[in-house]
Design a protein around this motif. Sequence first.
Motif, mmCIF file in Angstrom:
data_model
loop_
_atom_site.group_PDB
_atom_site.id
_atom_site.type_symbol
_atom_site.label_atom_id
_atom_site.label_comp_id
_atom_site.label_asym_id
_atom_site.label_seq_id
_atom_site.Cartn_x
_atom_site.Cartn_y
_atom_site.Cartn_z
ATOM 1 N N ILE A 34 0.836 -1.203 0.000
ATOM 2 C CA ILE A 34 0.000 0.000 0.000
ATOM 3 C C ILE A 34 0.868 1.249 0.000
ATOM 4 N N ASP A 35 0.573 2.168 -0.900
ATOM 5 C CA ASP A 35 1.264 3.455 -0.940
ATOM 6 C C ASP A 35 0.302 4.501 -1.483
ATOM 7 N N LYS A 36 0.410 5.723 -0.973
ATOM 8 C CA LYS A 36 -0.487 6.791 -1.423
ATOM 9 C C LYS A 36 -0.126 7.299 -2.808
ATOM 10 N N SER A 37 1.107 7.056 -3.251
ATOM 11 C CA SER A 37 1.557 7.530 -4.558
ATOM 12 C C SER A 37 1.311 6.466 -5.627
ATOM 13 N N ASP A 38 1.415 6.876 -6.871
ATOM 14 C CA ASP A 38 1.243 5.921 -7.973
ATOM 15 C C ASP A 38 2.573 5.531 -8.609
ATOM 16 N N ALA A 39 3.693 6.073 -8.087
ATOM 17 C CA ALA A 39 4.988 5.796 -8.691
ATOM 18 C C ALA A 39 6.099 6.031 -7.675
#
Length: 380
Positions: A34-39
Amino acid sequence: MAKHVVVLGAGFGGLELVTGLSEAIPDKVHITLIDKSDAFMFGFSKLDVMFGRRQAHEVWNPYRAIDKPGVEFRQETVMSIDPEYRRVVTDAGTYDADVLVVALGADYDVGATPGLAEDGYEFYSFGGAERARDALAAFNGGGVIVGVLGPFFKCPGAPIETALLVDHYLSERGLRDSSTIHLVSPMPAPIPISQKTSSAITAILEDHSVEYWPGSKVVRLDPGQHVAHLDDGRALPYDLFLGIPVHCAPEVVVTSELVEDGWIPVDPATFATRFPNVFAVGDVTSAPVPRAGGIAEGEAATVAKVLISKFTDDSDPLPYDGAAGCYVEMGDDLVGRIDVNFLSYDTPVAKFTAPNPALSGEKRQWESTRVHRWFGPKAS
């Protein structure tokens, strides 16, 4: 039944951990990353952007490229962490984990240094690096300060790189003779664990006429007068202030029960927290090692070995050794390398390899190898 491993954060630590588990035991784990960024972006790429050497599209590696057995990526923001029950709530759902790994990194507290937001440029965020790039492009000579504003920060070599790259940048623009560069840091030396390495780096700074002020910290900026005030009472005027902001743990971590004195304490041999089957790696911990991508990678590799042993009833792995390498840009396509080992010996050690063009190619290979490993051959 496969164990559910939830990994919060897809930086160096998170990417290395899920890769190690997927390669070794894909049938024994279901991993949610899980990460809030897309990259993902390497930290040193922000300097490439800041000095106009690479464009934004060249430095981002999209998480959608991850295609590994047993790994599912979710772009979501973590809202709460319950380490006792290993439950994570995001803006899109709730996850219950058999094993929880927190690798959320460090946030930046620009407001901790009065005047920085109004009259300086932090360059540790991508947006900050872009703003610093524009400020450098508009700069026509004068005083430049590169200031480290807190006791803990990512990549100890970064302020040195920044000062030397400013020197190179201004020289190329014909502005170096009309400019001064000060590097102000609360650290007592460039690499405090090694006098020999620190002396070599200090000599390089002197050769490039960079005024190095160790053991000093800028506590506030005066936007009206363009003056930096230091903790020892000195004042230093500037025309351009480039700051490494105060670091802090993400708020969602601070409000959990994981934190003590601002960071997550861990066993430095295994990175286990005080909660069963909850681990933490990278910048968010208070482990007795620097905050750096290569360090987080090594920590995550250790946790992967711990979990592989746990899920396969194998022998216990060796403890984390605290070893890593760091490339330091010097300008003129020259790169140095600092190799450290914090935990294998009675005292930490460091070795400095003098800057040379060959290390520039080695650094690019280091980057491409990790892109290939973490994202697959199509991404590298």
